[in-house]
Design an enzyme around this catalytic site. Structure first.
Site, PDB file in Angstrom:
ATOM      1  N   SER A   1       0.791  -1.235   0.000  1.00 45.23           N
ATOM      2  CA  SER A   1       0.000   0.000   0.000  1.00 45.23           C
ATOM      3  C   SER A   1       0.822   1.284   0.000  1.00 45.23           C
ATOM      4  O   SER A   1       0.307   2.334  -0.335  1.00 45.23           O
ATOM      5  CB  SER A   1      -0.968   0.019   1.189  1.00 45.23           C
ATOM      6  OG  SER A   1      -0.281   0.250   2.389  1.00 45.23           O
TER       7      SER A   1
ATOM      8  N   LYS B   1       0.362   4.870   6.613  1.00 42.34           N
ATOM      9  CA  LYS B   1      -0.184   5.665   5.504  1.00 42.34           C
ATOM     10  C   LYS B   1       0.371   7.083   5.578  1.00 42.34           C
ATOM     11  O   LYS B   1       1.002   7.481   6.539  1.00 42.34           O
ATOM     12  CB  LYS B   1      -1.723   5.739   5.572  1.00 42.34           C
ATOM     13  CG  LYS B   1      -2.431   4.404   5.653  1.00 42.34           C
ATOM     14  CD  LYS B   1      -2.327   3.600   4.396  1.00 42.34           C
ATOM     15  CE  LYS B   1      -3.014   2.242   4.593  1.00 42.34           C
ATOM     16  NZ  LYS B   1      -2.653   1.269   3.614  1.00 42.34           N
TER      17      LYS B   1
END
EC number: 3.4.21.89
Length: 184
Positions: free
Chosen positions: A38, A79
Site C-alpha cells: 500500500s 499511511k
C-alpha cells in the site's frame, strides 16, 4: 562473597537495561514492519522501520507525514497524511485539492508518469463521498492515503483517523540495509 557481589552487580545492570529498553519502546520509539504494497513506491513490504512515538506530543501532524495508526481492524496501518482537521479534500484527474487549491504530491509523480492510464491511480472522490460523509475533516482527525492508491485500505474506506489512534511518525527504514534511509 566476591562472586555473589559480581552476580548481583550483573543482575542490576540487566534489570536497568531491560527497564531502559522498555521505557524507550513504550514512550519514544517502536519498530514496525511494513506489510503489503500500500505504500509503494515509497516503502516496500518487509521494510523494517523506526516509529517516533513522541513527535506529536510536541507538534501537530503535518500534511504528507507518514504515520502508523491503529486501524479499525485491530492492526496497525502505515499511511501518508493528506488532509488535516477542518480541511475539505477532493481528487479530480489525479490532482489533490485541499479547500479547492491544487496541491502537488511529488512522492507519486514518478509512478503517475509510468502508468498508461493515470486517471485510474487515485480515482476521483470528494470527502463527502467517503466513509462518514464529512464536509470537512473533523477536529482531532487526519485523512490518510497509501501512496499505492490502487491497493490501499485508507481513509477512503475507513474514514478520517483520530489523533488518539496515531502511534507515531515513521522516520527511519533500517532493514533491509540497502533500503536504509530517513523517510521523507
Amino acid at each position: 562473597m566476591t562472586l555473589v557481589r559480581e552476580l548481583i552487580s550483573w543482575i542490576k545492570v540487566i534489570i536497568i537495561a531491560i527497564g531502559v529498553a522498555f521505557l524507550i519502546r513504550t514512550f519514544l520509539f517502536t519498530p514496525i514492519v511494513v506489510e503489503g504494497p500500500s505504500m509503494l513506491p515509497t516503502l516496500e513490504s518487509n521494510d523494517h522501520m523506526v516509529v517516533n512515538k513522541f513527535s506529536y506530543r510536541f507538534s501537530e501532524p503535518k500534511r504528507f507525514d507518514i504515520i502508523v495508526f491503529h486501524s479499525p481492524e485491530k492492526s496497525d496501518y502505515i499511511k501518508r497524511i493528506i488532509g488535516l482537521p477542518g480541511e475539505h479534500i477532493a481528487y479530480k484527474d489525479e490532482i489533490l485539492y485541499v479547500d479547492g487549491q491544487a496541491i502537488l504530491e511529488p512522492f507519486i509523480k514518478e509512478r503517475l508518469e509510468k502508468l498508461m492510464s493515470p486517471s485510474h491511480y487515485t480515482h476521483d472522490f470528494r470527502l463527502e463521498e467517503v466513509e462518514g460523509g464529512y464536509e470537512v475533516i473533523p477536529d482531532g482527525h487526519v485523512f490518510v492515503l497509501g501512496d499505492n492508491r490502487t491497493n490501499s485500505t485508507d481513509s477512503r474506506f475507513i474514514g478520517p483517523v483520530p489523533y488518539d489512534q496515531i502511534v507515531g511518525k515513521a522516520q527511519l527504514v533500517y532493514w533491509p540495509f540497502k533500503h536504509f534511509r530517513i523517510v521523507q
